[in-house]
Design a protein around this motif. Structure first.
Motif, short mmCIF file in Angstrom:
data_model
loop_
_atom_site.label_atom_id
_atom_site.label_comp_id
_atom_site.label_asym_id
_atom_site.label_seq_id
_atom_site.Cartn_x
_atom_site.Cartn_y
_atom_site.Cartn_z
N ILE A 30 -73.75 41.11 102.12
CA ILE A 30 -73.61 42.23 101.19
C ILE A 30 -74.75 42.23 100.17
O ILE A 30 -75.16 41.17 99.69
CB ILE A 30 -72.27 42.14 100.42
CG1 ILE A 30 -71.10 42.09 101.42
CG2 ILE A 30 -72.10 43.32 99.47
CD1 ILE A 30 -69.74 41.99 100.74
N ILE A 31 -75.24 43.42 99.87
CA ILE A 31 -76.22 43.56 98.79
C ILE A 31 -75.60 44.36 97.65
O ILE A 31 -75.18 45.50 97.85
CB ILE A 31 -77.49 44.30 99.26
CG1 ILE A 31 -78.07 43.65 100.51
CG2 ILE A 31 -78.53 44.35 98.13
CD1 ILE A 31 -79.25 44.42 101.09
N PHE A 32 -75.50 43.75 96.49
CA PHE A 32 -75.09 44.45 95.29
C PHE A 32 -76.36 44.76 94.49
O PHE A 32 -77.38 44.09 94.68
CB PHE A 32 -74.18 43.57 94.41
CG PHE A 32 -72.86 43.24 95.05
CD1 PHE A 32 -71.79 44.11 94.93
CD2 PHE A 32 -72.69 42.07 95.76
CE1 PHE A 32 -70.56 43.80 95.52
CE2 PHE A 32 -71.48 41.76 96.35
CZ PHE A 32 -70.40 42.63 96.22
N PRO A 33 -76.33 45.71 93.57
CA PRO A 33 -77.47 45.86 92.68
C PRO A 33 -77.60 44.57 91.87
O PRO A 33 -76.66 44.21 91.16
CB PRO A 33 -77.08 47.04 91.78
CG PRO A 33 -75.88 47.65 92.38
CD PRO A 33 -75.23 46.62 93.25
N HIS A 51 -73.53 47.73 98.94
CA HIS A 51 -72.25 47.61 98.22
C HIS A 51 -71.44 48.89 98.24
O HIS A 51 -70.26 48.89 97.91
CB HIS A 51 -72.50 47.15 96.78
CG HIS A 51 -73.06 48.23 95.90
ND1 HIS A 51 -72.38 48.74 94.82
CD2 HIS A 51 -74.21 48.92 95.96
CE1 HIS A 51 -73.11 49.68 94.25
NE2 HIS A 51 -74.23 49.80 94.92
N LYS A 52 -72.09 50.01 98.63
CA LYS A 52 -71.33 51.27 98.71
C LYS A 52 -70.76 51.51 100.10
O LYS A 52 -70.02 52.47 100.30
CB LYS A 52 -72.22 52.44 98.29
CG LYS A 52 -72.46 52.44 96.79
CD LYS A 52 -73.16 53.70 96.32
CE LYS A 52 -73.21 53.74 94.80
NZ LYS A 52 -74.18 54.74 94.33
N ARG A 88 -69.05 39.77 82.41
CA ARG A 88 -68.93 38.40 82.94
C ARG A 88 -69.57 38.44 84.32
O ARG A 88 -69.55 39.49 84.97
CB ARG A 88 -67.46 37.98 83.13
CG ARG A 88 -66.61 37.90 81.90
CD ARG A 88 -65.17 37.54 82.28
NE ARG A 88 -64.60 38.43 83.26
CZ ARG A 88 -64.01 39.59 82.99
NH1 ARG A 88 -63.90 39.99 81.74
NH2 ARG A 88 -63.52 40.35 83.95
N SER A 89 -70.07 37.30 84.78
CA SER A 89 -70.67 37.32 86.11
C SER A 89 -69.62 37.72 87.15
O SER A 89 -68.52 37.17 87.16
CB SER A 89 -71.28 35.96 86.44
OG SER A 89 -70.39 34.93 86.11
N GLY A 90 -69.96 38.69 87.96
CA GLY A 90 -69.06 39.13 89.03
C GLY A 90 -68.03 40.16 88.61
O GLY A 90 -67.37 40.76 89.45
N ALA A 91 -67.87 40.37 87.30
CA ALA A 91 -66.77 41.22 86.82
C ALA A 91 -66.92 42.68 87.24
O ALA A 91 -65.93 43.35 87.52
CB ALA A 91 -66.67 41.14 85.29
N ILE A 92 -68.15 43.18 87.26
CA ILE A 92 -68.36 44.59 87.62
C ILE A 92 -68.46 44.72 89.14
O ILE A 92 -67.93 45.68 89.72
CB ILE A 92 -69.65 45.15 86.96
CG1 ILE A 92 -69.73 44.77 85.48
CG2 ILE A 92 -69.75 46.66 87.16
CD1 ILE A 92 -69.06 45.66 84.51
N ALA A 93 -69.11 43.76 89.76
CA ALA A 93 -69.31 43.82 91.22
C ALA A 93 -67.99 43.91 91.97
O ALA A 93 -67.91 44.54 93.01
CB ALA A 93 -70.11 42.61 91.69
N ARG A 94 -66.97 43.30 91.42
CA ARG A 94 -65.69 43.30 92.16
C ARG A 94 -65.10 44.71 92.29
O ARG A 94 -64.21 44.94 93.09
CB ARG A 94 -64.67 42.37 91.51
CG ARG A 94 -64.13 42.87 90.21
CD ARG A 94 -62.77 42.31 89.94
NE ARG A 94 -61.76 43.01 90.73
CZ ARG A 94 -60.50 43.13 90.36
NH1 ARG A 94 -60.12 42.61 89.23
NH2 ARG A 94 -59.63 43.76 91.11
N PHE A 95 -65.62 45.65 91.50
CA PHE A 95 -65.17 47.04 91.62
C PHE A 95 -66.10 47.88 92.47
O PHE A 95 -65.93 49.09 92.56
CB PHE A 95 -65.00 47.66 90.22
CG PHE A 95 -63.87 47.05 89.45
CD1 PHE A 95 -62.56 47.37 89.76
CD2 PHE A 95 -64.11 46.13 88.44
CE1 PHE A 95 -61.51 46.78 89.07
CE2 PHE A 95 -63.06 45.54 87.75
CZ PHE A 95 -61.76 45.86 88.06
N ILE A 123 -67.38 48.45 98.29
CA ILE A 123 -67.19 47.58 99.45
C ILE A 123 -66.08 46.54 99.22
O ILE A 123 -65.51 46.00 100.17
CB ILE A 123 -68.51 46.86 99.83
CG1 ILE A 123 -68.45 46.39 101.30
CG2 ILE A 123 -68.81 45.69 98.91
CD1 ILE A 123 -69.76 45.91 101.86
N MET A 124 -65.74 46.28 97.96
CA MET A 124 -64.85 45.16 97.69
C MET A 124 -63.42 45.36 98.21
O MET A 124 -62.75 44.39 98.57
CB MET A 124 -64.85 44.80 96.20
CG MET A 124 -66.11 44.09 95.73
SD MET A 124 -66.55 42.63 96.73
CE MET A 124 -65.20 41.51 96.34
#
Lengths: 83, 233
Positions: free
Chosen positions: B8-11, B36-37, B60-67, B70-71
């Protein structure tokens, strides 16, 4: 329109190394009266809601789902009416 | 059809290409990037959530990515029993997503730590460590500012009772000394799985320890285990 002011801090049982470092620096400044320092985050939310209670509920939902990680953090919400 | 690995690639991901290179060039597996989309994980047999600073570690690290879109698919994929490996920021994202228990604090001494460390293998009846021996010592790079694993006493007991700790920080002799616990993690924890054992989170980077030329190939044994279990070419 309401403004929610949210304070997020590490849970009391967790050592806060940033707070500890700042406390150390304050002692170096001679401010020995300062007993403890905890550093957290301050977040403001503008909320469109019908009542203070509703605004609080929305802010609460924002905190539990995103703004605070309750595994390690506590949060406190204060609601103010926006003029 | 050959088995396929998804990265997975997140920004803000920055170990996505390391993971891709490790899987594709070193391990020789079919590998594809997932934006990630994307929301479609069909055809993926092993999912890697790579390291980096997704969304700048804001909040927090990971806090935004979890939304990220793709999650939801990642949670379904994991809950269906498929293997997921979260490395570094990937571990943080899996914690925030609730796929693994606990949370990450800033490193105890507040410094960003970027160096090679040793971890001890604590468990070998796992798809991730089946080719290793208990108490094997592996050398992996770490590169993180928030890797101080935290879980409360009840949570720790549950991790221990369910045998979910896979790796602990140790010195080169395998001793879990105070100095070896680089970031202050609870119980020296460097890597854990979920109860079912199909989701792994670890702070050290096995995908950056794949070639002797680059210092260590201990990461290969880890991926050899997974590939063997999943019968990936």
């Amino acid at each position: 329109m309401y403004k929610a002011k949210v304070n997020v801090t590490l849970r009391k049982s967790i050592l806060d190394p940033k707070g500890k470092a700042a406390h150390h620096a304050l002692q170096n400044l001679g401010l020995n009266e300062v007993g403890d320092v905890r550093i957290g985050k301050f977040i403001e939310l503008d909320i469109e809601a019908g009542s203070e209670k509703e605004a609080k509920e929305i802010a609460d939902s924002a905190c539990t789902q995103l703004l605070a990680n309750e595994v390690m953090e506590d949060y406190k919400i204060t609601i103010e009416e926006n003029s | 059809m050959s088995k396929q690995i998804g990265v997975i690639i997140f920004p803000g991901s920055n170990c996505d290409h390391d993971a891709y290179h490790a899987m594709k060039s070193v391990m020789g597996a079919e590998t594809k990037f997932l934006w990630h989309k994307d929301a479609d994980l069909s055809g993926i047999d092993l999912l890697i959530v790579p390291g980096g600073f997704s969304y700048g570690d804001y909040l927090r690290s990971g806090a935004i990515a979890r939304f990220s879109p793709i999650m939801n698919a990642v949670v379904d994929f994991a809950n269906a029993g498929n293997p997921v490996m979260g490395i570094c920021n990937g571990f943080q994202i899996l914690l925030e997503a609730g796929l693994l228990p606990g949370a990450m604090l800033h490193n105890e001494k507040l410094r960003f730590i970027c160096k090679d460390v040793h971890v001890r293998v604590e468990k070998t009846d796992s798809i991730f460590t089946s080719k290793l021996k208990k108490n094997d010592v592996l050398r992996f790079p770490v590169s993180h500012g928030e890797g101080n694993y935290f879980i409360d006493q009840d949570g720790l007991k549950s991790l221990q009772d369910n045998d979910q700790v896979l790796f602990r920080y140790c010195d080169k002799n395998g001793e879990t000394t105070e100095e070896a616990n680089i970031n202050g993690s609870v119980d020296h924890i460097a890597g854990i799985t979920n109860k079912q054992g199909n989701v792994l989170g670890m702070m050290p980077h096995p995908e950056r320890a794949m070639e002797k030329l680059l210092g260590s190939e201990d990461g290969k044994i880890l991926f050899d285990s997974v590939f063997n279990e999943l019968q990936i070419a």
